[in-house]
Design an enzyme around this catalytic site. Structure first.
Site, PDB file in Angstrom:
ATOM      1  N   LYS A  76      11.206  -4.619 -12.681  1.00 51.68           N
ATOM      2  CA  LYS A  76      10.800  -6.121 -11.797  1.00 51.68           C
ATOM      3  C   LYS A  76      11.588  -6.034 -10.566  1.00 51.68           C
ATOM      4  CE  LYS A  76       9.835  -9.821 -10.839  1.00 51.68           C
ATOM      5  NZ  LYS A  76       9.022 -11.090 -11.152  1.00 51.68           N
ATOM      6  N   CYS A 130      11.525 -15.207  -5.095  1.00 51.13           N
ATOM      7  CA  CYS A 130      11.627 -13.836  -5.738  1.00 51.13           C
ATOM      8  C   CYS A 130      12.059 -12.803  -4.692  1.00 51.13           C
ATOM      9  CB  CYS A 130      10.136 -13.632  -6.182  1.00 51.13           C
ATOM     10  SG  CYS A 130       9.651 -14.921  -7.181  1.00 51.13           S
TER      11      CYS A 130
HETATM   12  N1  SAJ Z   1       4.959 -11.495   3.215  1.00 52.63           N
HETATM   13  C1  SAJ Z   1       5.096 -10.892   4.622  1.00 52.63           C
HETATM   14  N2  SAJ Z   1       4.254  -9.965   4.873  1.00 52.63           N
HETATM   15  C2  SAJ Z   1       3.527  -9.267   3.913  1.00 52.63           C
HETATM   16  C3  SAJ Z   1       3.619 -10.067   2.703  1.00 52.63           C
HETATM   17  C4  SAJ Z   1       4.331 -10.934   2.163  1.00 52.63           C
HETATM   18  O1  SAJ Z   1       5.971 -11.323   5.295  1.00 52.63           O
HETATM   19  O2  SAJ Z   1       2.718  -8.359   4.314  1.00 52.63           O
HETATM   20  C5  SAJ Z   1       6.104 -12.653   3.086  1.00 52.63           C
HETATM   21  C6  SAJ Z   1       5.158 -13.940   2.589  1.00 52.63           C
HETATM   22  O3  SAJ Z   1       4.878 -14.592   3.790  1.00 52.63           O
HETATM   23  C7  SAJ Z   1       6.199 -14.770   1.868  1.00 52.63           C
HETATM   24  C8  SAJ Z   1       6.958 -13.462   0.999  1.00 52.63           C
HETATM   25  O4  SAJ Z   1       6.917 -12.343   2.027  1.00 52.63           O
HETATM   26  O5  SAJ Z   1       7.177 -15.303   2.828  1.00 52.63           O
HETATM   27  C9  SAJ Z   1       6.773 -13.243  -0.408  1.00 52.63           C
HETATM   28  O6  SAJ Z   1       5.238 -13.367  -0.379  1.00 52.63           O
HETATM   29  P1  SAJ Z   1       4.384 -12.376  -1.474  1.00 52.63           P
HETATM   30  O7  SAJ Z   1       3.161 -13.107  -1.582  1.00 52.63           O
HETATM   31  O8  SAJ Z   1       4.568 -11.080  -1.181  1.00 52.63           O
HETATM   32  O9  SAJ Z   1       5.390 -12.630  -2.862  1.00 52.63           O
HETATM   33  P2  SAJ Z   1       5.752 -13.780  -3.815  1.00 52.63           P
HETATM   34  O10 SAJ Z   1       7.143 -14.171  -3.516  1.00 52.63           O
HETATM   35  O11 SAJ Z   1       4.818 -15.144  -3.760  1.00 52.63           O
HETATM   36  O12 SAJ Z   1       5.477 -13.275  -5.295  1.00 52.63           O
HETATM   37  C10 SAJ Z   1       6.271 -11.962  -5.612  1.00 52.63           C
HETATM   38  C11 SAJ Z   1       5.232 -10.720  -6.001  1.00 52.63           C
HETATM   39  N3  SAJ Z   1       5.735  -9.405  -6.102  1.00 52.63           N
HETATM   40  C12 SAJ Z   1       5.098  -8.575  -5.839  1.00 52.63           C
HETATM   41  O13 SAJ Z   1       4.090  -8.628  -4.946  1.00 52.63           O
HETATM   42  C13 SAJ Z   1       5.816  -7.178  -5.796  1.00 52.63           C
HETATM   43  C14 SAJ Z   1       4.703 -11.399  -7.572  1.00 52.63           C
HETATM   44  O14 SAJ Z   1       3.667 -10.407  -7.935  1.00 52.63           O
HETATM   45  C15 SAJ Z   1       5.852 -11.604  -8.395  1.00 52.63           C
HETATM   46  O15 SAJ Z   1       5.418 -12.299  -9.779  1.00 52.63           O
HETATM   47  C16 SAJ Z   1       6.784 -12.679  -7.773  1.00 52.63           C
HETATM   48  O16 SAJ Z   1       7.440 -12.011  -6.396  1.00 52.63           O
HETATM   49  C17 SAJ Z   1       8.120 -13.076  -8.825  1.00 52.63           C
HETATM   50  O17 SAJ Z   1       7.760 -14.005  -9.381  1.00 52.63           O
HETATM   51  O18 SAJ Z   1       9.121 -12.251  -8.645  1.00 52.63           O
END
Ligand code: SAJ
Length: 413
Positions: A213, A267
């Site tokens: 994870k 996360c």
């Molecule tokens: N972000 C970027 N660029 C990207 C993708 C995301 O800047 O290309 C930023 C987003 O704007 C945001 C942050 O990253 O600020 C996180 O967003 P996210 O959509 O990537 O992830 P979370 O935090 O909403 O959810 C993550 C997910 N993990 C992965 O995709 C590996 C989710 O599957 C997990 O369940 C969750 O963390 C968790 O609970 O750990």
């Protein structure tokens, strides 16, 4: 006989959908939360958090009579712990994992646990936490004088991996990991999740499950850091980073993520630090990625300040406060951090736009004005796009003419 099939401790973003989906699949579920208002809200068939369609699921679960909420656990076949694992500052580490909630939830089941019960940790946790849970429970059982041997209990880590914004879909369809302290615990956990999970349920040991994870979120963090670093390099070299990434991603083995104003949420910006805390000398890349992503809001702030310097009394529209598009969650949001700094440093008159909320977060109240997108953009000298909410597509692009645009997400390319 236990009164419930499952007792879920923690009714937040993970515990509530999980409890509800089990209940709608016929399991008798007791959801436990230490906050009485949360318990009352859920028992009334309502929800205290925002997630598409979660209200419908919770209502169905409560109305079926299979989901009830309470402030204390009761006997059950399985206990699922889904409480937060934040940071705490210790002498040599400002971001050490804080397991106080996991420990207290674990200890709270000592008075009701029976031989043969399965105890599952769903919270994202440092490696070794499932083993610690067994120790805490053994200690608590002894303390309260219960004659239940901890060896008769089964423990597993089954990390949740659902994406905020599409939780209900991913809850059902994602593959899951079931990492037991013993093979029997892994199998029991798999059998349980099978009732709603259509993805593959893969068995491993607890430590590997814990690390898996953390690894998933660190992988994403490192990749976003790469994109964020590229965006800063491209600014210096006068190259459009979004065009660059889309060109590079045409290579069959390249998949660069998107740059932005920083990484938020509870996360991805948190979990890599759990690996750093466990292996400080060995985590050079993971630590640096965190630092690059944490530095990105400051880069945006500096850019806004440089542009604002050209105006006498600049009006700055900041579009978006959530930590990512199309949700209302502002926790650990880089957009909020940027707006806070601009307001604190009195860079100009700040107009904040967040179509998914009705009130500003406390840290911004009285310091910035919450406006509609149309109003903010019309009045602004500088428009800073912080979140690529779908709703912003409706902004009349002619209003942007003659404005200074700082588009941190490549939304208006
Ligand atoms: N972000 C970027 N660029 C990207 C993708 C995301 O800047 O290309 C930023 C987003 O704007 C945001 C942050 O990253 O600020 C996180 O967003 P996210 O959509 O990537 O992830 P979370 O935090 O909403 O959810 C993550 C997910 N993990 C992965 O995709 C590996 C989710 O599957 C997990 O369940 C969750 O963390 C968790 O609970 O750990």
């Amino acid at each position: 006989m236990p009164s419930y099939d499952i007792c879920v401790l923690g009714l937040g973003y993970i515990g509530l959908p999980t409890s509800s989906i089990f209940a709608t699949r016929g399991k008798k579920v007791l959801g436990v939360d230490v906050v009485p208002s949360v318990v009352e809200t859920i028992n009334a068939g309502r929800i205290h958090i925002e997630e598409p369609d979660l209200d419908v699921l919770v209502r169905a679960a409560v109305q079926s009579g299979n989901l009830r909420a309470a402030t204390a656990p009761s006997s059950a076949d399985t206990f699922i712990i889904a409480v937060p694992t934040p940071f705490k500052a210790v002498a040599d580490n400002p971001r050490a994992p804080d397991l106080a909630y996991v420990e207290s939830a674990t200890r709270s089941v000592a008075s009701v646990v029976e031989p043969g019960n399965l105890v599952i940790l769903e919270s994202t946790s440092p490696v070794g936490t499932t083993e610690l849970m067994r120790e805490w429970l053994a200690d608590e059982l002894k303390k309260i004088g219960r004659d239940v041997a901890v060896d008769t209990l089964l423990f597993a880590h089954c990390p949740e991996r659902i994406l905020p914004g599409q939780m209900l879909k991913e809850l059902v369809s994602n593959d899951r990991i079931a990492g037991g302290l013993t093979p029997e615990a892994s199998q029991r956990a798999r059998d349980l999740y099978r009732c709603f999970c259509t993805g593959e349920i893969v068995l491993t040991d607890a430590r590997t499950a814990e690390m898996a994870k953390l690894t998933e979120n660190s992988f994403r963090d490192v990749n976003i850091a790469f994109a964020n670093e590229l965006s800063i390099i491209c600014e210096k070299l006068n190259i459009d980073v979004w065009e660059l990434i889309s060109l590079a991603n045409r290579h069959p083995r390249v998949k660069i993520l998107q740059p932005g104003p920083g990484v938020g949420g509870h996360c991805i910006a948190v979990d890599p630090w759990f690996i750093v805390a466990a292996a400080p000398q060995e985590t050079r890349l993971i630590r640096t990625a965190r630092e690059v992503n944490d530095g990105k809001p400051h880069h945006v702030i500096a850019k806004v300040k440089a542009r604002a310097d050209r105006f006498k009394a600049p009006v700055i529209a900041c579009l978006g406060l959530a930590f990512k598009p199309d949700i209302d969650d502002m926790r650990e949001s880089p957009a909020v951090e940027i707006v806070e700094h601009l307001a604190h440093d009195k860079v100009g008159r700040i107009l904040a736009v967040e179509p998914h909320v009705r009130a500003l977060p406390k840290s911004l109240q009285g310091k910035v004005e919450l406006c509609s997108a149309q109003d903010a953009v019309s009045r602004a000298d500088i428009v800073v796009l912080l979140v690529n909410h779908r709703a912003f597509s409706a902004i009349d692009r002619t209003l942007l003419r003659d404005k200074v645009i700082i588009d941190t997400r490549g939304f208006w390319r």
